[in-house]
Write an enzyme that holds these catalytic residues in place. Structure first.
Site, short mmCIF file in Angstrom:
data_model
loop_
_atom_site.label_atom_id
_atom_site.label_comp_id
_atom_site.label_asym_id
_atom_site.label_seq_id
_atom_site.Cartn_x
_atom_site.Cartn_y
_atom_site.Cartn_z
N HIS A 1 54.48 6.37 9.43
CA HIS A 1 54.92 6.18 8.05
C HIS A 1 54.39 7.25 7.09
CE1 HIS A 1 56.35 2.40 9.56
NE2 HIS A 1 55.15 2.10 9.97
N GLY B 1 58.38 -1.41 8.02
CA GLY B 1 59.31 -2.53 7.99
C GLY B 1 58.72 -3.73 7.27
N ILE C 1 59.10 7.07 7.89
CA ILE C 1 59.87 5.92 7.40
C ILE C 1 58.95 4.92 6.71
CG2 ILE C 1 61.65 6.17 9.16
CD1 ILE C 1 60.27 3.95 10.75
N ASP D 1 47.95 -1.21 7.57
CA ASP D 1 48.79 -0.59 8.60
C ASP D 1 48.75 0.92 8.44
OD1 ASP D 1 50.72 0.33 10.34
OD2 ASP D 1 52.19 -1.21 9.84
#
Length: 279
Positions: free
Chosen positions: A189, A207, A204, A184
């Site tokens: 991110h 998830g 961030i 990913d």
């Protein structure tokens, strides 16, 4: 193409996915295995430990087997958030393997402030039966209001009793840099300018990285660290965390049915409506 109900039923071409022992090892480390004690999870982090055959974390199926779905090309990906993730395993994931995955858009829901696209993929062993079914829901901020269905409700409630297990993990400051190597590469991110356009002051954590940490907590507490007992997991993403933050997983077990919730340092849920099936 806009987001609306016309996307439902859109299918992907069959996709061959494969993984190696190294892929499974990298994933385990990327979701914290061995982070607190390098000797504690050697069955998931090494392939040559005497008397400890390599095994694969159940949540690895989300990385190794999901079928990619072609989303409308004009979507602003800075407005995309992972909403829900679920999987069901029909057998133990082999250390290395190959599957054929097919995906389908199974739902498009109007949430007012945004839209949800739900996809489902089935991954089968060549010449054999299905190994995993994976469902993913993505929320696109600002794309709602097209008059579509709001989507199914939920009956999930946080148990009122004391959790049977509570597990706390602290993520690494560079956790997102490590997790992105599993596939990913979304700059949300890692790239401050990209995350800033999405409304976040800093990049961030993925998830699905937090999801992987949560899956490890379930595996070690209610499945006795045995992947063959871990059959299904479903959860909703409610708030992102930053790399370096601490999370706490609260787990309630009732036979094979398990409910869980993951919270941040303030006690706010970051993964909610969690259910799992543990044999």
């Amino acid at each position: 193409m806009p987001i609306d109900a016309s996307l439902v039923g859109r299918k992907s071409e069959p996709l061959t996915r494969s993984w190696t022992s190294d892929d499974a090892l990298l994933y385990a480390i990327a979701v914290g295995a061995g982070q607190e004690d390098p000797l504690a999870e050697l069955q998931f982090t090494t392939e040559n430990t005497a008397g400890t055959p390599q095994q694969v974390l159940p949540t690895f199926c989300n990385v190794a087997m999901g079928a990619g779905m072609a989303l409308p090309g004009d979507l602003d990906l800075t407005k995309m958030l992972h909403a829900e993730q679920a999987f069901e395993l029909f057998d133990t994931i082999p250390v290395a393997g190959e599957v054929e995955s097919t995906g389908e858009i199974v739902g498009v829901y109007d949430k007012g402030s945004g839209a949800i696209i739900a996809t489902e993929s089935v991954s089968s062993v060549p010449g054999g039966g299905p190994l995993a079914k994976i469902r993913t829901s993505l929320f696109f901020r600002g794309y709602g209001g097209f008059g579509g269905e709001r989507g199914p409700g939920t009956t999930w409630e946080r148990p009122t009793g004391k959790p049977d297990h509570v597990v706390t993990y602290t993520t690494r400051a560079d956790q997102a840099l490590l997790y992105r190597l599993t596939g990913d590469r979304n700059p949300l991110h890692t790239d401050p300018s990209f995350s800033g356009r999405g409304g976040f002051p800093r990049p961030i954590l993925h998830g699905m990285c937090t999801y992987g940490f949560t899956g490890r907590a379930l595996l070690h507490t209610v499945a006795g660290s045995e992947p063959k007992r871990f059959r299904a997991m479903s959860a909703r993403f409610t708030k992102p965390i930053l790399p370096g933050q601490t999370i706490t997983v609260s787990i309630w077990a009732d036979g094979t049915d398990v409910r869980f919730q993951t919270t941040d340092e303030s006690g706010t849920p970051v993964i909610d409506h969690g259910t799992a099936v543990i044999l």
